[in-house]
Design an enzyme around this catalytic site. Structure first.
Site, PDB file in Angstrom:
ATOM      1  N   ARG A 107       5.361   7.667  24.963  1.00 36.70           N
ATOM      2  CA  ARG A 107       5.440   6.291  24.443  1.00 36.70           C
ATOM      3  C   ARG A 107       6.823   5.950  23.881  1.00 36.70           C
ATOM      4  NH1 ARG A 107       1.891   6.615  18.848  1.00 36.70           N
ATOM      5  NH2 ARG A 107       2.850   8.489  18.031  1.00 36.70           N
ATOM      6  N   ARG A 129      -1.538   7.965  20.568  1.00 30.43           N
ATOM      7  CA  ARG A 129      -1.725   9.401  20.802  1.00 30.43           C
ATOM      8  C   ARG A 129      -3.057   9.638  21.504  1.00 30.43           C
ATOM      9  NH1 ARG A 129      -1.421  12.643  15.626  1.00 30.43           N
ATOM     10  NH2 ARG A 129      -0.758  14.326  16.976  1.00 30.43           N
ATOM     11  N   GLN A 151       6.251  -6.024  10.567  1.00 28.48           N
ATOM     12  CA  GLN A 151       6.395  -6.944   9.428  1.00 28.48           C
ATOM     13  C   GLN A 151       5.079  -7.038   8.668  1.00 28.48           C
ATOM     14  OE1 GLN A 151       7.825 -10.501  11.435  1.00 28.48           O
ATOM     15  NE2 GLN A 151       9.924  -9.736  11.477  1.00 28.48           N
ATOM     16  N   ARG A 170       3.926  -4.259   6.135  1.00 22.52           N
ATOM     17  CA  ARG A 170       4.564  -4.235   4.820  1.00 22.52           C
ATOM     18  C   ARG A 170       3.638  -4.806   3.743  1.00 22.52           C
ATOM     19  NH1 ARG A 170       9.828  -3.446   4.523  1.00 22.52           N
ATOM     20  NH2 ARG A 170       9.173  -2.828   2.446  1.00 22.52           N
ATOM     21  N   ARG A 189       0.991  -4.193   1.878  1.00 22.57           N
ATOM     22  CA  ARG A 189       0.313  -2.923   1.614  1.00 22.57           C
ATOM     23  C   ARG A 189      -1.103  -3.064   1.129  1.00 22.57           C
ATOM     24  NH1 ARG A 189       5.061  -1.588  -2.373  1.00 22.57           N
ATOM     25  NH2 ARG A 189       4.902  -3.857  -2.446  1.00 22.57           N
ATOM     26  N   ARG A 212       4.473 -15.566   4.883  1.00 18.63           N
ATOM     27  CA  ARG A 212       4.633 -15.518   6.332  1.00 18.63           C
ATOM     28  C   ARG A 212       4.422 -16.854   7.036  1.00 18.63           C
ATOM     29  NH1 ARG A 212       7.738 -10.987   6.999  1.00 18.63           N
ATOM     30  NH2 ARG A 212       6.810  -9.260   5.866  1.00 18.63           N
ATOM     31  N   HIS A 257      -7.081 -13.055  -2.285  1.00 16.03           N
ATOM     32  CA  HIS A 257      -5.893 -13.174  -3.145  1.00 16.03           C
ATOM     33  C   HIS A 257      -4.656 -12.665  -2.406  1.00 16.03           C
ATOM     34  CE1 HIS A 257      -2.944 -12.536  -6.198  1.00 16.03           C
ATOM     35  NE2 HIS A 257      -3.116 -11.231  -6.233  1.00 16.03           N
ATOM     36  N   SER A 263      -8.030 -12.707  -9.913  1.00 23.37           N
ATOM     37  CA  SER A 263      -9.051 -11.724  -9.527  1.00 23.37           C
ATOM     38  C   SER A 263     -10.298 -12.342  -8.879  1.00 23.37           C
ATOM     39  CB  SER A 263      -9.410 -10.794 -10.690  1.00 23.37           C
ATOM     40  OG  SER A 263      -9.789 -11.529 -11.815  1.00 23.37           O
TER      41      SER A 263
HETATM   42  C1  LIG Z   1      11.119 -13.577   5.053  1.00 22.28           C
HETATM   43  C2  LIG Z   1      10.968 -12.114   4.739  1.00 22.28           C
HETATM   44  C3  LIG Z   1      12.011 -11.252   4.983  1.00 22.28           C
HETATM   45  C4  LIG Z   1      11.883  -9.874   4.713  1.00 22.28           C
HETATM   46  N1  LIG Z   1      12.920  -9.043   4.984  1.00 22.28           N
HETATM   47  C5  LIG Z   1      12.793  -7.724   4.751  1.00 22.28           C
HETATM   48  C6  LIG Z   1      13.851  -6.809   5.048  1.00 22.28           C
HETATM   49  O1  LIG Z   1      14.911  -7.211   5.509  1.00 22.28           O
HETATM   50  N2  LIG Z   1      13.662  -5.498   4.820  1.00 22.28           N
HETATM   51  C7  LIG Z   1      12.509  -5.019   4.276  1.00 22.28           C
HETATM   52  O2  LIG Z   1      12.379  -3.799   4.080  1.00 22.28           O
HETATM   53  N3  LIG Z   1      11.474  -5.846   3.979  1.00 22.28           N
HETATM   54  C8  LIG Z   1      11.589  -7.166   4.207  1.00 22.28           C
HETATM   55  N4  LIG Z   1      10.538  -8.008   3.924  1.00 22.28           N
HETATM   56  C9  LIG Z   1       9.291  -7.441   3.403  1.00 22.28           C
HETATM   57  C10 LIG Z   1       9.142  -7.744   1.902  1.00 22.28           C
HETATM   58  O3  LIG Z   1      10.177  -7.151   1.139  1.00 22.28           O
HETATM   59  C11 LIG Z   1       7.777  -7.239   1.417  1.00 22.28           C
HETATM   60  O4  LIG Z   1       7.694  -5.847   1.599  1.00 22.28           O
HETATM   61  C12 LIG Z   1       6.632  -7.881   2.157  1.00 22.28           C
HETATM   62  O5  LIG Z   1       6.794  -9.272   2.200  1.00 22.28           O
HETATM   63  C13 LIG Z   1       5.311  -7.543   1.458  1.00 22.28           C
HETATM   64  O6  LIG Z   1       5.278  -8.221   0.239  1.00 22.28           O
HETATM   65  P1  LIG Z   1       4.514  -7.627  -1.005  1.00 22.28           P
HETATM   66  O7  LIG Z   1       5.060  -6.282  -1.366  1.00 22.28           O
HETATM   67  O8  LIG Z   1       4.566  -8.687  -2.074  1.00 22.28           O
HETATM   68  O9  LIG Z   1       3.016  -7.536  -0.427  1.00 22.28           O
HETATM   69  P2  LIG Z   1       1.927  -6.403  -0.613  1.00 22.28           P
HETATM   70  O10 LIG Z   1       2.433  -5.096  -0.158  1.00 22.28           O
HETATM   71  O11 LIG Z   1       0.670  -6.942   0.030  1.00 22.28           O
HETATM   72  O12 LIG Z   1       1.697  -6.332  -2.136  1.00 22.28           O
HETATM   73  C14 LIG Z   1       1.138  -7.451  -2.839  1.00 22.28           C
HETATM   74  C15 LIG Z   1       1.558  -7.336  -4.277  1.00 22.28           C
HETATM   75  O13 LIG Z   1       0.963  -6.150  -4.826  1.00 22.28           O
HETATM   76  C16 LIG Z   1       1.869  -5.537  -5.711  1.00 22.28           C
HETATM   77  N5  LIG Z   1       2.187  -4.206  -5.200  1.00 22.28           N
HETATM   78  C17 LIG Z   1       1.758  -3.649  -4.039  1.00 22.28           C
HETATM   79  N6  LIG Z   1       2.193  -2.390  -3.933  1.00 22.28           N
HETATM   80  C18 LIG Z   1       2.926  -2.143  -5.036  1.00 22.28           C
HETATM   81  C19 LIG Z   1       3.659  -1.037  -5.488  1.00 22.28           C
HETATM   82  N7  LIG Z   1       3.722   0.122  -4.811  1.00 22.28           N
HETATM   83  N8  LIG Z   1       4.293  -1.138  -6.654  1.00 22.28           N
HETATM   84  C20 LIG Z   1       4.261  -2.280  -7.366  1.00 22.28           C
HETATM   85  N9  LIG Z   1       3.591  -3.365  -6.990  1.00 22.28           N
HETATM   86  C21 LIG Z   1       2.925  -3.306  -5.844  1.00 22.28           C
HETATM   87  C22 LIG Z   1       3.083  -6.436  -5.790  1.00 22.28           C
HETATM   88  O14 LIG Z   1       2.893  -7.354  -6.836  1.00 22.28           O
HETATM   89  C23 LIG Z   1       3.050  -7.172  -4.489  1.00 22.28           C
HETATM   90  O15 LIG Z   1       3.699  -8.434  -4.520  1.00 22.28           O
HETATM   91  C24 LIG Z   1      10.661  -9.365   4.175  1.00 22.28           C
HETATM   92  C25 LIG Z   1       9.611 -10.259   3.916  1.00 22.28           C
HETATM   93  C26 LIG Z   1       9.749 -11.617   4.189  1.00 22.28           C
HETATM   94  C27 LIG Z   1       8.597 -12.544   3.910  1.00 22.28           C
END
Ligand SMILES: Cc1cc2nc3c(=O)[nH]c(=O)nc-3n(C[C@H](O)[C@H](O)[C@H](O)COP(=O)(O)OP(=O)(O)OC[C@H]3O[C@@H](n4cnc5c(N)ncnc54)[C@H](O)[C@@H]3O)c2cc1C
Length: 315
Positions: free
Chosen positions: A180, A112, A97, A100, A102, A207, A198, A77
Protein backbone atom coordinates in the site's frame (compact mmCIF):
# COMPACT_ATOMS: atom_id res chain seq x y z
CA UNK A 1 -41.92 4.76 21.53
CA UNK A 2 -40.76 6.06 18.11
CA UNK A 3 -37.63 5.37 16.06
CA UNK A 4 -36.37 8.85 15.20
CA UNK A 5 -34.24 7.79 12.21
CA UNK A 6 -37.18 5.89 10.73
CA UNK A 7 -39.56 8.77 11.41
CA UNK A 8 -37.30 11.27 9.59
CA UNK A 9 -35.71 9.06 6.93
CA UNK A 10 -37.98 6.01 6.50
CA UNK A 11 -36.37 2.59 6.19
CA UNK A 12 -33.33 3.75 4.24
CA UNK A 13 -30.03 4.67 5.90
CA UNK A 14 -29.70 8.46 5.92
CA UNK A 15 -26.96 9.23 3.41
CA UNK A 16 -25.32 12.22 1.72
CA UNK A 17 -22.97 11.77 -1.23
CA UNK A 18 -19.73 13.75 -0.92
CA UNK A 19 -17.02 14.46 -3.57
CA UNK A 20 -16.85 11.91 -6.41
CA UNK A 21 -17.00 8.59 -4.54
CA UNK A 22 -17.48 9.58 -0.89
CA UNK A 23 -20.46 9.59 1.42
CA UNK A 24 -21.61 10.21 4.97
CA UNK A 25 -24.26 7.89 6.44
CA UNK A 26 -25.86 7.89 9.86
CA UNK A 27 -25.57 4.36 11.21
CA UNK A 28 -27.02 5.07 14.64
CA UNK A 29 -27.62 7.81 17.16
CA UNK A 30 -28.50 8.35 20.78
CA UNK A 31 -31.27 8.92 21.65
CA UNK A 32 -32.75 7.10 18.72
CA UNK A 33 -35.87 5.80 20.40
CA UNK A 34 -38.03 8.68 21.54
CA UNK A 35 -40.88 8.93 24.03
CA UNK A 36 -44.25 9.34 22.25
CA UNK A 37 -44.40 13.02 23.14
CA UNK A 38 -41.18 13.92 21.32
CA UNK A 39 -40.47 14.42 17.62
CA UNK A 40 -36.75 15.25 17.68
CA UNK A 41 -33.71 14.49 19.83
CA UNK A 42 -33.48 18.12 21.03
CA UNK A 43 -35.39 17.09 24.13
CA UNK A 44 -32.44 14.95 25.39
CA UNK A 45 -30.30 18.07 25.83
CA UNK A 46 -32.87 19.93 27.87
CA UNK A 47 -33.60 16.75 29.82
CA UNK A 48 -29.94 16.45 30.82
CA UNK A 49 -29.80 20.11 31.83
CA UNK A 50 -32.88 19.69 34.00
CA UNK A 51 -31.08 16.85 35.76
CA UNK A 52 -28.53 19.45 37.00
CA UNK A 53 -31.38 21.53 38.35
CA UNK A 54 -32.83 18.52 40.15
CA UNK A 55 -36.41 19.58 39.49
CA UNK A 56 -38.93 19.71 36.71
CA UNK A 57 -38.39 23.07 35.10
CA UNK A 58 -40.33 22.20 31.97
CA UNK A 59 -43.08 24.63 32.77
CA UNK A 60 -40.61 27.43 33.47
CA UNK A 61 -38.21 26.86 30.59
CA UNK A 62 -39.41 25.02 27.54
CA UNK A 63 -36.88 22.80 25.74
CA UNK A 64 -36.06 25.23 22.95
CA UNK A 65 -35.53 28.20 25.25
CA UNK A 66 -33.41 26.10 27.57
CA UNK A 67 -31.31 24.67 24.70
CA UNK A 68 -30.65 28.16 23.40
CA UNK A 69 -29.63 29.34 26.85
CA UNK A 70 -27.22 26.39 27.21
CA UNK A 71 -25.69 27.15 23.79
CA UNK A 72 -25.21 30.85 24.60
CA UNK A 73 -23.74 30.19 28.02
CA UNK A 74 -21.51 27.36 26.74
CA UNK A 75 -23.00 24.99 29.25
CA UNK A 76 -21.76 22.15 27.09
CA UNK A 77 -22.23 18.87 28.95
CA UNK A 78 -25.96 18.45 28.12
CA UNK A 79 -24.98 18.40 24.42
CA UNK A 80 -22.74 15.41 25.14
CA UNK A 81 -25.90 13.39 25.89
CA UNK A 82 -26.64 13.18 22.16
CA UNK A 83 -24.34 11.00 20.04
CA UNK A 84 -24.06 10.12 16.36
CA UNK A 85 -22.36 7.15 14.71
CA UNK A 86 -21.48 7.84 11.08
CA UNK A 87 -20.17 5.61 8.32
CA UNK A 88 -17.92 7.83 6.20
CA UNK A 89 -16.05 7.18 2.98
CA UNK A 90 -13.41 9.85 2.44
CA UNK A 91 -10.01 10.43 0.78
CA UNK A 92 -7.06 9.75 3.08
CA UNK A 93 -5.92 13.39 3.01
CA UNK A 94 -9.34 14.42 4.38
CA UNK A 95 -9.23 11.57 6.91
CA UNK A 96 -5.88 12.92 8.17
CA UNK A 97 -7.57 16.24 8.98
CA UNK A 98 -10.60 14.58 10.51
CA UNK A 99 -8.60 12.24 12.75
CA UNK A 100 -7.17 15.29 14.54
CA UNK A 101 -10.56 15.62 16.24
CA UNK A 102 -9.54 13.32 19.07
CA UNK A 103 -12.86 13.23 20.85
CA UNK A 104 -14.40 11.06 18.10
CA UNK A 105 -14.17 7.25 18.29
CA UNK A 106 -12.92 5.74 15.08
CA UNK A 107 -12.81 2.29 13.49
CA UNK A 108 -11.20 2.32 10.05
CA UNK A 109 -10.95 -0.05 7.11
CA UNK A 110 -7.59 -1.81 7.46
CA UNK A 111 -5.18 -1.83 4.55
CA UNK A 112 -3.45 -4.70 6.34
CA UNK A 113 -6.51 -6.97 6.49
CA UNK A 114 -8.05 -6.00 3.16
CA UNK A 115 -7.06 -4.84 -0.29
CA UNK A 116 -8.01 -1.17 -0.62
CA UNK A 117 -10.70 -0.50 -3.26
CA UNK A 118 -9.75 1.21 -6.51
CA UNK A 119 -11.42 4.55 -5.64
CA UNK A 120 -9.48 7.79 -5.92
CA UNK A 121 -10.68 11.36 -5.48
CA UNK A 122 -10.15 13.26 -8.72
CA UNK A 123 -11.43 16.86 -8.49
CA UNK A 124 -13.41 18.23 -11.40
CA UNK A 125 -11.41 20.61 -13.62
CA UNK A 126 -13.34 23.64 -12.35
CA UNK A 127 -12.38 22.69 -8.78
CA UNK A 128 -8.61 22.77 -9.30
CA UNK A 129 -7.75 25.82 -7.25
CA UNK A 130 -4.90 28.31 -7.06
CA UNK A 131 -2.59 28.60 -4.07
CA UNK A 132 -3.88 31.43 -1.88
CA UNK A 133 -1.54 34.36 -1.36
CA UNK A 134 -3.34 35.76 1.71
CA UNK A 135 -3.75 32.44 3.60
CA UNK A 136 -0.59 30.35 3.28
CA UNK A 137 -2.52 27.14 4.03
CA UNK A 138 -5.39 27.86 1.68
CA UNK A 139 -6.52 28.00 -1.91
CA UNK A 140 -8.85 30.21 -3.89
CA UNK A 141 -10.47 30.59 -7.29
CA UNK A 142 -9.52 28.32 -10.17
CA UNK A 143 -6.29 27.73 -12.02
CA UNK A 144 -6.04 28.23 -15.75
CA UNK A 145 -8.47 25.68 -17.37
CA UNK A 146 -5.67 24.18 -19.47
CA UNK A 147 -3.52 23.58 -16.38
CA UNK A 148 -6.56 22.16 -14.55
CA UNK A 149 -7.22 19.71 -17.38
CA UNK A 150 -3.59 18.58 -17.44
CA UNK A 151 -3.56 18.21 -13.64
CA UNK A 152 -6.70 16.05 -13.43
CA UNK A 153 -5.70 13.85 -16.35
CA UNK A 154 -2.15 13.31 -15.01
CA UNK A 155 -3.59 12.66 -11.55
CA UNK A 156 -5.95 10.07 -13.01
CA UNK A 157 -3.11 8.32 -14.88
CA UNK A 158 -0.91 8.45 -11.80
CA UNK A 159 -3.64 6.83 -9.66
CA UNK A 160 -4.23 4.11 -12.24
CA UNK A 161 -0.48 3.43 -12.41
CA UNK A 162 -0.04 3.30 -8.65
CA UNK A 163 -3.02 0.95 -8.24
CA UNK A 164 -1.61 -1.32 -10.94
CA UNK A 165 1.75 -1.38 -9.11
CA UNK A 166 -0.06 -2.12 -5.81
CA UNK A 167 -1.87 -5.12 -7.34
CA UNK A 168 1.22 -6.38 -9.20
CA UNK A 169 3.43 -6.48 -6.10
CA UNK A 170 0.70 -8.10 -3.98
CA UNK A 171 0.57 -10.68 -6.79
CA UNK A 172 4.34 -11.13 -6.38
CA UNK A 173 3.81 -11.89 -2.68
CA UNK A 174 4.50 -8.47 -1.08
CA UNK A 175 2.34 -8.05 2.04
CA UNK A 176 -0.70 -5.75 1.75
CA UNK A 177 0.66 -3.64 4.64
CA UNK A 178 3.75 -2.81 2.55
CA UNK A 179 2.35 -2.87 -0.98
CA UNK A 180 0.00 0.00 0.00
CA UNK A 181 3.01 2.32 0.30
CA UNK A 182 2.75 3.02 -3.44
CA UNK A 183 -0.79 4.43 -3.09
CA UNK A 184 -1.39 8.21 -3.05
CA UNK A 185 -3.19 10.35 -0.44
CA UNK A 186 -6.32 10.76 -2.56
CA UNK A 187 -7.29 7.07 -2.32
CA UNK A 188 -10.52 6.60 -0.37
CA UNK A 189 -10.70 5.01 3.04
CA UNK A 190 -13.81 4.28 5.10
CA UNK A 191 -14.55 4.42 8.81
CA UNK A 192 -17.13 4.45 11.53
CA UNK A 193 -16.88 7.79 13.30
CA UNK A 194 -18.81 8.22 16.55
CA UNK A 195 -18.94 11.54 18.34
CA UNK A 196 -21.11 13.37 20.86
CA UNK A 197 -22.95 16.50 19.81
CA UNK A 198 -20.82 18.94 21.82
CA UNK A 199 -17.65 17.80 20.09
CA UNK A 200 -19.42 17.43 16.76
CA UNK A 201 -20.47 21.08 16.87
CA UNK A 202 -16.85 22.00 17.67
CA UNK A 203 -15.76 19.96 14.63
CA UNK A 204 -18.40 21.69 12.50
CA UNK A 205 -17.31 25.13 13.77
CA UNK A 206 -13.74 24.49 12.64
CA UNK A 207 -14.38 22.52 9.50
CA UNK A 208 -17.14 24.64 7.93
CA UNK A 209 -15.06 27.78 8.41
CA UNK A 210 -13.60 29.35 5.28
CA UNK A 211 -10.06 28.58 6.57
CA UNK A 212 -10.71 24.82 6.38
CA UNK A 213 -9.91 22.93 3.16
CA UNK A 214 -12.84 22.83 0.74
CA UNK A 215 -12.94 19.03 0.63
CA UNK A 216 -13.37 18.59 4.41
CA UNK A 217 -15.89 21.45 4.38
CA UNK A 218 -18.01 19.36 2.02
CA UNK A 219 -18.03 16.51 4.57
CA UNK A 220 -18.94 18.92 7.36
CA UNK A 221 -21.79 20.38 5.30
CA UNK A 222 -23.08 16.86 4.53
CA UNK A 223 -23.11 16.07 8.26
CA UNK A 224 -25.08 19.27 8.91
CA UNK A 225 -27.67 18.31 6.29
CA UNK A 226 -28.04 14.85 7.84
CA UNK A 227 -28.33 15.84 11.51
CA UNK A 228 -30.45 18.99 11.19
CA UNK A 229 -33.81 17.16 10.86
CA UNK A 230 -32.92 15.14 13.98
CA UNK A 231 -32.01 18.11 16.22
CA UNK A 232 -33.48 21.16 14.44
CA UNK A 233 -33.79 23.43 17.48
CA UNK A 234 -30.19 22.80 18.55
CA UNK A 235 -28.89 23.44 15.04
CA UNK A 236 -30.88 26.70 14.91
CA UNK A 237 -29.29 27.76 18.20
CA UNK A 238 -25.83 26.80 16.91
CA UNK A 239 -26.37 28.81 13.72
CA UNK A 240 -27.51 31.82 15.74
CA UNK A 241 -24.91 31.78 18.51
CA UNK A 242 -21.72 30.05 17.39
CA UNK A 243 -18.95 32.61 16.69
CA UNK A 244 -18.15 30.55 13.58
CA UNK A 245 -21.73 30.87 12.28
CA UNK A 246 -24.11 33.79 12.88
CA UNK A 247 -22.39 34.98 16.04
CA UNK A 248 -19.02 36.70 16.47
CA UNK A 249 -16.19 36.66 18.99
CA UNK A 250 -14.67 40.07 19.68
CA UNK A 251 -11.23 40.67 21.19
CA UNK A 252 -10.62 43.34 23.82
CA UNK A 253 -9.00 45.52 21.13
CA UNK A 254 -12.02 45.17 18.91
CA UNK A 255 -14.46 45.99 21.70
CA UNK A 256 -12.37 49.07 22.54
CA UNK A 257 -12.25 50.10 18.89
CA UNK A 258 -16.00 49.77 18.46
CA UNK A 259 -16.53 51.80 21.62
CA UNK A 260 -14.10 54.44 20.34
CA UNK A 261 -15.88 54.60 16.99
CA UNK A 262 -19.33 54.93 18.51
CA UNK A 263 -18.19 57.44 21.14
CA UNK A 264 -16.40 59.56 18.55
CA UNK A 265 -19.14 59.46 16.05
CA UNK A 266 -22.25 59.16 18.18
CA UNK A 267 -25.10 56.94 17.08
CA UNK A 268 -26.12 56.60 14.32
CA UNK A 269 -22.51 56.43 13.17
CA UNK A 270 -21.38 59.10 10.70
CA UNK A 271 -18.40 57.48 9.03
CA UNK A 272 -17.90 60.36 6.63
CA UNK A 273 -16.27 62.46 9.37
CA UNK A 274 -13.89 59.81 10.65
CA UNK A 275 -10.15 59.75 10.17
CA UNK A 276 -8.64 56.49 8.88
CA UNK A 277 -6.78 55.82 12.13
CA UNK A 278 -10.01 55.45 14.07
CA UNK A 279 -10.91 52.49 11.86
CA UNK A 280 -7.81 50.39 12.25
CA UNK A 281 -6.39 48.43 15.14
CA UNK A 282 -2.85 49.26 14.04
CA UNK A 283 -2.65 52.01 16.68
CA UNK A 284 -3.17 49.21 19.25
CA UNK A 285 -0.01 47.45 18.08
CA UNK A 286 -1.72 44.33 16.79
CA UNK A 287 -0.27 42.32 13.90
CA UNK A 288 -1.32 42.88 10.29
CA UNK A 289 -3.07 39.51 10.37
CA UNK A 290 -5.08 40.47 13.45
CA UNK A 291 -5.97 43.76 11.84
CA UNK A 292 -7.21 41.89 8.75
CA UNK A 293 -9.39 39.70 10.98
CA UNK A 294 -10.81 42.87 12.56
CA UNK A 295 -11.55 44.30 9.13
CA UNK A 296 -13.52 41.19 8.21
CA UNK A 297 -15.52 41.49 11.42
CA UNK A 298 -16.02 45.22 10.96
CA UNK A 299 -17.35 44.57 7.47
CA UNK A 300 -19.82 42.04 8.86
CA UNK A 301 -20.87 44.62 11.43
CA UNK A 302 -21.50 47.13 8.66
CA UNK A 303 -18.70 49.50 9.66
CA UNK A 304 -17.05 51.73 7.07
CA UNK A 305 -15.30 49.51 4.51
CA UNK A 306 -13.53 52.17 2.54
CA UNK A 307 -11.70 53.57 5.55
CA UNK A 308 -10.80 50.15 6.87
CA UNK A 309 -9.29 49.17 3.55
CA UNK A 310 -7.31 52.41 3.34
CA UNK A 311 -5.99 51.69 6.82
CA UNK A 312 -4.93 48.20 5.91
CA UNK A 313 -2.80 49.56 3.07
CA UNK A 314 -1.21 52.08 5.47
CA UNK A 315 -0.58 49.35 8.08
C1 LIG B 1 -8.15 25.45 9.42
C2 LIG B 1 -7.32 24.48 10.22
C3 LIG B 1 -5.97 24.38 9.98
C4 LIG B 1 -5.18 23.46 10.71
N1 LIG B 1 -3.86 23.37 10.44
C5 LIG B 1 -3.10 22.48 11.11
C6 LIG B 1 -1.71 22.32 10.83
O1 LIG B 1 -1.16 23.01 9.98
N2 LIG B 1 -1.01 21.40 11.52
C7 LIG B 1 -1.58 20.64 12.49
O2 LIG B 1 -0.89 19.80 13.10
N3 LIG B 1 -2.90 20.75 12.79
C8 LIG B 1 -3.66 21.63 12.13
N4 LIG B 1 -5.00 21.74 12.41
C9 LIG B 1 -5.59 20.85 13.42
C10 LIG B 1 -5.88 21.62 14.72
O3 LIG B 1 -4.69 22.14 15.30
C11 LIG B 1 -6.59 20.70 15.71
O4 LIG B 1 -5.76 19.61 16.02
C12 LIG B 1 -7.89 20.17 15.16
O5 LIG B 1 -8.66 21.21 14.63
C13 LIG B 1 -8.68 19.47 16.28
O6 LIG B 1 -9.12 20.45 17.17
P1 LIG B 1 -9.31 20.14 18.71
O7 LIG B 1 -8.02 19.67 19.31
O8 LIG B 1 -9.94 21.37 19.31
O9 LIG B 1 -10.41 18.97 18.64
P2 LIG B 1 -10.51 17.63 19.49
O10 LIG B 1 -9.29 16.82 19.36
O11 LIG B 1 -11.83 17.01 19.10
O12 LIG B 1 -10.62 18.11 20.95
C14 LIG B 1 -11.76 18.87 21.38
C15 LIG B 1 -11.35 19.65 22.60
O13 LIG B 1 -11.03 18.72 23.65
C16 LIG B 1 -9.93 19.20 24.38
N5 LIG B 1 -8.84 18.24 24.26
C17 LIG B 1 -8.83 17.10 23.52
N6 LIG B 1 -7.69 16.43 23.71
C18 LIG B 1 -6.95 17.16 24.57
C19 LIG B 1 -5.68 17.01 25.13
N7 LIG B 1 -4.89 15.95 24.87
N8 LIG B 1 -5.24 17.95 25.96
C20 LIG B 1 -5.99 19.03 26.24
N9 LIG B 1 -7.20 19.24 25.75
C21 LIG B 1 -7.69 18.32 24.92
C22 LIG B 1 -9.58 20.56 23.82
O14 LIG B 1 -10.30 21.54 24.52
C23 LIG B 1 -10.09 20.49 22.41
O15 LIG B 1 -10.41 21.75 21.85
C24 LIG B 1 -5.78 22.64 11.71
C25 LIG B 1 -7.16 22.77 11.95
C26 LIG B 1 -7.93 23.68 11.23
C27 LIG B 1 -9.40 23.78 11.51
Amino acid sequence: MTDLLEMKYGKTTPEEKVLDHGFVRIVDMMPRILPETETTADYAIAEAARCSLNRDMKTLLQDVVLNRYLMRQRHTSPFEMVEFKFDIKLPIFVARQMIRHRTANVNELSGRYAELPDDFYIPSDDNVRQQSTSNIQGSHGQVDPQVAGMFTSELFNFCEGSYETYGRFMGEGVAREQARMVLPLNIYTQWFWKIDLHNLLHFLDLRTDSHAQKEIREYAEAIIRLITPLIPATMDAWNDYSPFRGGMLLTRFEVEKIREITENMGMPVDFGAATPSTRSLTDMKVSKLENREWIEKAERLGLDHAFLRADEKDG
